[in-house]
Structures are given as structure tokens and as C-alpha cells.
Design a protein around this motif. Structure first.
Motif, PDB file in Angstrom:
ATOM      1  N   LEU A  30      44.229  45.389  31.960  1.00 22.81           N
ATOM      2  CA  LEU A  30      44.848  44.864  33.175  1.00 22.81           C
ATOM      3  C   LEU A  30      45.739  43.662  32.872  1.00 22.81           C
ATOM      4  CD1 LEU A  30      41.687  44.967  35.474  1.00 22.81           C
ATOM      5  CD2 LEU A  30      43.496  46.682  35.223  1.00 22.81           C
ATOM      6  N   ASP A  34      43.873  40.323  36.675  1.00 24.06           N
ATOM      7  CA  ASP A  34      43.348  41.682  36.864  1.00 24.06           C
ATOM      8  C   ASP A  34      44.127  42.460  37.924  1.00 24.06           C
ATOM      9  OD1 ASP A  34      41.505  41.034  34.967  1.00 24.06           O
ATOM     10  OD2 ASP A  34      39.819  40.780  36.339  1.00 24.06           O
ATOM     11  N   PHE A  55      45.820  47.825  40.154  1.00 22.67           N
ATOM     12  CA  PHE A  55      44.459  48.244  39.811  1.00 22.67           C
ATOM     13  C   PHE A  55      43.741  48.818  41.026  1.00 22.67           C
ATOM     14  CE2 PHE A  55      39.985  46.532  38.794  1.00 22.67           C
ATOM     15  CZ  PHE A  55      39.612  47.726  38.190  1.00 22.67           C
ATOM     16  N   ARG A  59      41.767  52.484  41.345  1.00 25.25           N
ATOM     17  CA  ARG A  59      40.353  52.218  41.105  1.00 25.25           C
ATOM     18  C   ARG A  59      39.430  53.430  41.348  1.00 25.25           C
ATOM     19  NH1 ARG A  59      37.699  46.370  41.992  1.00 25.25           N
ATOM     20  NH2 ARG A  59      35.753  46.871  40.931  1.00 25.25           N
ATOM     21  N   ARG A  70      39.502  46.648  30.855  1.00 24.71           N
ATOM     22  CA  ARG A  70      39.434  45.315  30.257  1.00 24.71           C
ATOM     23  C   ARG A  70      40.488  44.399  30.869  1.00 24.71           C
ATOM     24  NH1 ARG A  70      35.266  46.458  28.676  1.00 24.71           N
ATOM     25  NH2 ARG A  70      34.535  47.035  26.613  1.00 24.71           N
ATOM     26  N   SER A  71      40.126  43.132  31.090  1.00 19.09           N
ATOM     27  CA  SER A  71      41.138  42.126  31.408  1.00 19.09           C
ATOM     28  C   SER A  71      41.939  41.865  30.140  1.00 19.09           C
ATOM     29  CB  SER A  71      40.476  40.822  31.836  1.00 19.09           C
ATOM     30  OG  SER A  71      39.648  41.028  32.957  1.00 19.09           O
ATOM     31  N   ARG A 395      41.860  35.366  37.812  1.00 17.95           N
ATOM     32  CA  ARG A 395      40.663  36.179  37.554  1.00 17.95           C
ATOM     33  C   ARG A 395      40.821  36.908  36.230  1.00 17.95           C
ATOM     34  NH1 ARG A 395      41.448  37.566  42.965  1.00 17.95           N
ATOM     35  NH2 ARG A 395      42.616  39.370  42.265  1.00 17.95           N
ATOM     36  N   ARG A 396      39.759  36.904  35.463  1.00 16.19           N
ATOM     37  CA  ARG A 396      39.729  37.733  34.249  1.00 16.19           C
ATOM     38  C   ARG A 396      38.292  38.170  34.092  1.00 16.19           C
ATOM     39  NH1 ARG A 396      42.951  35.365  29.125  1.00 16.19           N
ATOM     40  NH2 ARG A 396      41.551  33.603  29.420  1.00 16.19           N
ATOM     41  N   GLU A 397      37.907  39.129  34.913  1.00 18.42           N
ATOM     42  CA  GLU A 397      36.491  39.426  35.024  1.00 18.42           C
ATOM     43  C   GLU A 397      35.967  40.365  33.965  1.00 18.42           C
ATOM     44  OE1 GLU A 397      36.360  40.561  39.117  1.00 18.42           O
ATOM     45  OE2 GLU A 397      36.548  38.465  39.764  1.00 18.42           O
ATOM     46  N   ARG A 398      36.894  41.011  33.236  1.00 20.32           N
ATOM     47  CA  ARG A 398      36.426  42.011  32.273  1.00 20.32           C
ATOM     48  C   ARG A 398      37.014  41.755  30.897  1.00 20.32           C
ATOM     49  NH1 ARG A 398      35.844  46.972  35.645  1.00 20.32           N
ATOM     50  NH2 ARG A 398      35.925  46.276  37.795  1.00 20.32           N
ATOM     51  N   LYS A 399      37.035  40.493  30.502  1.00 16.12           N
ATOM     52  CA  LYS A 399      37.660  40.161  29.230  1.00 16.12           C
ATOM     53  C   LYS A 399      36.686  40.371  28.072  1.00 16.12           C
ATOM     54  CE  LYS A 399      38.785  35.921  27.679  1.00 16.12           C
ATOM     55  NZ  LYS A 399      38.575  35.990  26.232  1.00 16.12           N
TER      56      LYS A 399
END
Length: 414
Positions: A30, A34, A55, A59, A70-71, A395-399
Motif C-alpha cells: 500500500l 495505507d 485499498f 478490500r 503490507r504497508s 497510518r501504516r498498520e501492516r508494515k
DNA sequence: TCTGGGGTCCTAGGACCC
DNA sequence: TCTGGGGTCCTAGGACCC
């Protein structure tokens, strides 16, 4: 002859190097905050996930197919990029780093070799040394090398445009919008005149191309014909602009938060500026509300700095003053940023007549600041103006972890 | 609810100069 | 009958790239 080496699905591939279980699975990366899809593994492309799609729109599709999300992790990608470029520099002499995942090589000194075998050697070595898959395209000009690289991606990873006949065949197969330098607008325009393939474009009249697509368009046509017009540039030109902007993690309505954000962007931009050894003479500060919502509004203010500078406190002061001047209560801002321009080299600047500034002291302070932050990590030392909470940050929730650049993130084998 | 970030080059046209 | 000629600099906007 030129080669273009391009990493396949670069960000998605970087994520895979340290998590091999992602191999063969659809993976997407992303954008900042994100927001959008900016990289897709082949499996994700096959599912119909488009480049640049928001996104939230894809989704459902992503969840249905168990796509790994992934972020973006620019620390990781930047470091992996360096490894790829260093590998290329060991294999050939003249390398132009064109983007984070691409490089041109001038093959003038290698023409006695079997170019196809050589291309394979590049591909295999990069894979072995960095874990990343690349495609290699070779042609008489940079534009043809790009085109060959495009073909390479669809086949087994290497394409060499050796003969006239082969070049012509590939040109005739390639839609003109896939040519380097032809974007959406020109594609639409060319279609009106019945030009659909790269070959048809290369055949068009020079005066006509020049008139409608200017010198850059003509250059592209010449390059397709095998006449080099775009040289390899090993030394990057000095930067002309330095920008720093971000969407907020959530809308910002308070003046204080907006000031904090812009102070942080100014700080980061000043770091980049010093990294280039340059001073800025101009600053553009901007911020706006969501363009997707009713009542879209914003402000931008250009400031001509009284004196060229790269001194963080100066830049922070001007930037926050601009924010205070243009801020309007009641607006929900979603993005802010600044652009530094008219960059000059300190050695050849005009001083003002009555300059009270103690330059040596300021330079020493900035050097100390940069040294500490380089050694101990970004923001070890920071200006209070950028705040301590940063609830507005993206936001970077899935890094994924910074496997190669942080000692605490080193991969553990158990 | 949720839509990225950072760049470059070129041209037309206006302002201004002698 | 009918308004010179030749420049430079700057900016906005459009096109492109990854």
C-alpha cells in the motif's frame, strides 16, 4: 547498446525476500497512509487488482482471496535498492540509477560478448546476491532497452533486440502507450490519428510529431528508430526541488496540529536539503481538505526567503508562519506539505549587506544534529515545534520489520 | 469511513528591455 | 493607408516518469 535492468514488482518482491512463505501467494503493498495499491505480485495482478486502486475499494476482493497486504516500508526498499545497484556496478562499468528499482547500463565496452548470455548473468547474479528477481532488456537506445524490458517481463526475463527485423517485430506488437515517454494523453491523441503501435508511431512524419508532441516526442520517435538521443547520465543533476508532503492519518482541524505537521515536514525537507549540500531560496507551503468531499478547499502560500538557507529553525519558522496565516477554523484538513525550490549552492550566493547571521555556528549546529540523527536514528533529536504526540501522523498498520537497517529488526532463525 | 509521494521537462504568453 | 525588430525572464499549466 543499452541495457535496462528492472526489478519485478519491486516492493512486493522485497517483502518476499525476508518472508519466503509469501512466495507464490498474492501480495500487495500500500501507499503511504495505507491508501492505494502501489505494488502487486504477479498473482495479485492476475486477480484483477489494479495499480493505484484505493485499498478500500478492492478490500472485499483482497479478503476473499487471502491476499497478503503490507504497508510500504521505504527503509527496507531503499536499502534493497542500494544492494541491487551495487551489484550492477560490479558487473558493468557505466550505470545510471534511474529509479528505486531500475537502472540503465551502457554496454559499449561489452559488445564483443554474447549479449544474451551477459543479460542472463546479470539476472542470475542479482537474484543470487540480493534475492530479488529482475528483468533485463537490451536495445540500441534507452527507449528500445525499455521496450525490450517490457517484453522480457512477459517472457522468461531477458530480451535482446539484436537485429533490425526483431526490433521491428517487437515494435509492431507493442501498443504505443507502452512506449517510454508516451502517457495517457498522447495515447488518446495518437489513437485519433490511427496510430496504435510503437511501429506506427516511429513511422510518423517528423514535422507532424514535432508540432504536436514537441521535441520530447520527436526524441522518443528517433530513439524507437534506433538513433540514440537520450544519453546515459551517471551523475545525477543537482536537484531543483525538494518536496515533503503527507496525508494525515485522520483529518486535522486544530491549528496547533497543522503547525506541528508542517514543522516536521520542514525539518525533514531541511535534512534532505543539507544532504544535497544546497540552500533554498523559495518555499511553497500548502494544505487542503478532501478533494473527494463537498466544500473542497485549501491554501498555498509561496514565500520568497530573504536569504538562501538550509537552517532548520529558519525553515520551520517561515513554514509555521504561513500555516498560521492561511489556516481557517472549521476546515478538516487531510493533507499538508511544502516544496523548497530555487535551490542554490552556498558557495556562490550573494550575501545581504547587513548580515547579522553567524553562519559558522549555525552550520556546526546542523552538522551536530544530522550526525546524531544519522547515528541514532531519525528524530533522536528534534524540534519541539513538531510536537511529541503526532496524532495526525500517517497510518501504516501492516508494515513489515526493517530487516536490513535496524538491529532490533534483524531476522531471527530459531 | 477509507483515494500516495516525489520528481522532470517543455511551451505559450505576458511583462519588460533596448 | 494600415503601428519595428529582437531579445530575455518569469510563470502557469500540461505532459511525462517511477
Amino acid at each position: 547498446m543499452f541495457a535496462l535492468v528492472d526489478c519485478n514488482n519491486f516492493y512486493a518482491s522485497c517483502e518476499r525476500v525476508f518472508q519466503p512463505r509469501l512466495e507464490k501467494r498474492p501480495v500487495v503493498v500500500l501507499s503511504n497512509n495505507d491508501g492505494c495499491i502501489i505494488a502487486r505480485s504477479n498473482e495479485a495482478k492476475k486477480l484483477g487488482i489494479g495499480m493505484g486502486e484505493p485499498f478500500f475499494k478492492v478490500r472485499p476482493l483482497i479478503e476473499r482471496h487471502g491476499v497478503v497486504v503490507r504497508s510500504s516500508n521505504y527503509e527496507l526498499y531503499g536499502d534493497m535498492s542500494q544492494r541491487v545497484m551495487q551489484t550492477l556496478m560490479r558487473l558493468t562499468s557505466d550505470v545510471e540509477i534511474y529509479s528505486i528499482d531500475e537502472a540503465f547500463c551502457d554496454l559499449t565496452g561489452f559488445l564483443h560478448l554474447d549479449l544474451e548470455a551477459y543479460a542472463w548473468e546479470i539476472k542470475d547474479t542479482v537474484k543470487r546476491w540480493t534475492g530479488l528477481p529482475v528483468g533485463v532488456g537490451i536495445g540500441k537506445t534507452k527507449t528500445l532497452a525499455k521496450l525490450a524490458n517490457n517484453t522480457a517481463k512477459k517472457s522468461d526475463g531477458v530480451t535482446v533486440l539484436q537485429t533490425e527485423a526483431m526490433t521491428k517485430a517487437i515494435l509492431a506488437m507493442t501498443p504505443v502507450r507502452d512506449v517510454w515517454g508516451i502517457g495517457r494523453q498522447y495515447d488518446k491523441f495518437l489513437e485519433k490519428y490511427g496510430i496504435r503501435t510503437a511501429y506506427e508511431f516511429a513511422q510518423a512524419r517528423d514535422s507532424w510529431i514535432r508540432k504536436h508532441m514537441h521535441v520530447t516526442g520527436l526524441r522518443t520517435a528517433q530513439e524507437l528508430r534506433g538513433i540514440p538521443c537520450i544519453p546515459l547520465e551517471e551523475q545525477p543533476d543537482p536537484k531543483k526541488n525538494i518536496a515533503m508532503s503527507r496525508m494525515f492519518g485522520r483529518p486535522v482541524t486544530e491549528l496547533r496540529e497543522l503547525e506541528e505537521a508542517i514543522a516536521m515536514y520542514a525539518t525533514r525537507a531541511a535534512e534532505k536539503l543539507r544532504g544535497e549540500g544546497l540552500h533554498a531560496n523559495n518555499m511553497l507551503v500548502f494544505f487542503y481538505t478532501s478533494p473527494f468531499k463537498e466544500g473542497f478547499t485549501g491554501a498555498s502560500l509561496a514565500i520568497s526567503l530573504p536569504r538562501a538557507t538550509s537552517y532548520t529553525p529558519d525553515l520551520v519558522r517561515y513554514a509555521t508562519a504561513a500555516v498560521r496565516q492561511e489556516y481557517r477554523r472549521g476546515n478538516a484538513y487531510i493533507k499538508a506539505g511544502l516544496i523548497l525550490s530555487e535551490l542554490t549552492s552556498p558557495a556562490r550566493e550573494q550575501l545581504t549587506l547587513f548580515d547579522p547571521v553567524n553562519d559558522e555556528k549555525r552550520i556546526a549546529i546542523m552538522q551536530a544534529l544530522d550526525t546524531v540523527n544519522r547515528k541514532w536514528g531519525r528524530n533522536t533529536l528534534f524540534y519541539a515545534a513538531s510536537g511529541t504526540q503526532n496524532r495526525w501522523s500517517m497510518r501504516r498498520e501492516r508494515k513489515s520489520p526493517s530487516y536490513t537497517t535496524r538491529i532490533s529488526d534483524l531476522l531471527k532463525v530459531v
